[in-house]
Design a protein around this motif. Structure first.
Motif, short mmCIF file in Angstrom:
data_model
loop_
_atom_site.label_atom_id
_atom_site.label_comp_id
_atom_site.label_asym_id
_atom_site.label_seq_id
_atom_site.Cartn_x
_atom_site.Cartn_y
_atom_site.Cartn_z
N SER A 1 -20.86 20.20 -17.83
CA SER A 1 -21.78 20.88 -17.72
C SER A 1 -20.94 21.87 -19.06
CB SER A 1 -23.07 21.64 -16.70
OG SER A 1 -22.03 22.45 -16.09
N THR B 1 -22.05 21.70 -23.13
CA THR B 1 -22.68 22.74 -23.81
C THR B 1 -21.43 23.29 -24.73
OG1 THR B 1 -23.73 23.34 -21.21
CG2 THR B 1 -23.53 25.39 -23.02
N SER C 1 -20.73 13.72 -22.07
CA SER C 1 -20.96 13.62 -20.28
C SER C 1 -20.61 11.99 -20.40
CB SER C 1 -23.09 14.05 -20.16
OG SER C 1 -22.48 14.82 -20.50
N SER D 1 -24.16 17.34 -15.66
CA SER D 1 -23.28 17.24 -16.53
C SER D 1 -24.20 17.22 -17.62
CB SER D 1 -22.11 16.19 -17.09
OG SER D 1 -22.74 14.91 -17.17
N PRO E 1 -27.35 20.95 -18.60
CA PRO E 1 -27.85 22.08 -20.08
C PRO E 1 -28.29 21.46 -21.27
CG PRO E 1 -25.80 22.35 -18.72
CD PRO E 1 -25.69 20.95 -18.11
#
Length: 123
Positions: free
Chosen positions: A23, A27, A43, A76, A79
């Motif tokens: 994550s 992000t 991811s 993951s 976000p």
């Protein structure tokens, strides 16, 4: 004989940490490029690398690998889903895209779990 009759307990803190790493990376990629595709690819790459490691270690059954990969992939992707969903413009388009992403994640995790499964042992 290895652990023929021993069921391995799952170390969920390890998978939570891997999900948090995924994550953070997704992000960071999303904030630096503002492209959802690159964050989704990050991811997916994390899930693929974990499936490869599971195949290398030969300790994971199909359902155990599927459970772990879905958990890490879901954490993951969380976000990215929140960043995209917060400025709600069109709910129908957003839900359709989110459904496609979830189906892609489930398909990737099923393929990864099938790849990572332990070969049958005959005694």
């Amino acid at each position: 004989m290895g652990n023929l009759f021993l069921k391995e307990r799952e170390s969920w803190w390890t998978w939570v940490i891997w999900g948090l790493i995924g994550s953070i990376v997704s992000t960071y990629i999303f904030s630096s490029t503002a492209e959802v595709k690159f964050a989704l690819a990050a991811s997916g790459l994390l899930v693929t690398v974990l499936a490869w490691w599971m195949n290398y270690s030969r300790r994971f059954e199909f359902y155990r690998a599927l459970k772990v990969l879905l958990f890490v992939g879901g954490v993951s992707l969380l976000p990215i889903a929140l960043n995209v969903a917060l400025p709600t413009k069109e709910l129908a388009t957003l839900s359709f895209n989110f459904t496609l992403v979830l189906l892609g994640l489930i398909g990737l995790c099923i393929c990864g779990a099938w790849f990572a499964r332990r070969p049958k042992q005959y005694y």
